[in-house]
Design a protein around this motif. Structure first.
Motif: not given
Length: 72
Positions: A28-48
Motif C-alpha cells: 500500500e506504500t513504497k515502504d511496503d516493498i522491502p518489507a514484503a521481500y523481507k517477509y518472503a526471505k524470512e519464510h524461505h518462500l519464492p516471490t513473484s
C-alpha cells in the motif's frame, strides 16, 4: 501492507485461472516493498510480482510462495 493466505489466483487474473496463492501481500506504500521481500526471505518462500493479472495464467495447484500485488 496486507498479508493474505490461500487467496485463489483465479480471483486476481483476467483469465480466471489458477489455484491458491500461499501468501498474497498487497503493498500500500513504497515502504511496503522491502518489507514484503523481507517477509518472503524470512519464510524461505519464492516471490513473484503480480500486476493487473491480464497476462497471468496460474496453475490449478496454486503457487507455493508469495505474490506481491501493488495496491497503492
Amino acid at each position: 501492507m496486507k498479508i493474505l493466505e490461500n487467496v485463489p489466483l483465479s480471483s486476481l487474473t483476467t483469465m480466471r485461472l489458477g489455484g491458491p496463492v500461499r501468501f498474497l501481500i498487497e503493498i500500500e506504500t513504497k515502504d511496503d516493498i522491502p518489507a514484503a521481500y523481507k517477509y518472503a526471505k524470512e519464510h524461505h518462500l519464492p516471490t513473484s510480482i503480480l500486476g493487473g493479472g491480464a497476462n497471468t495464467i496460474g496453475h490449478d495447484s496454486g503457487y507455493p510462495g508469495v505474490k506481491i500485488k501493488n495496491a497503492m
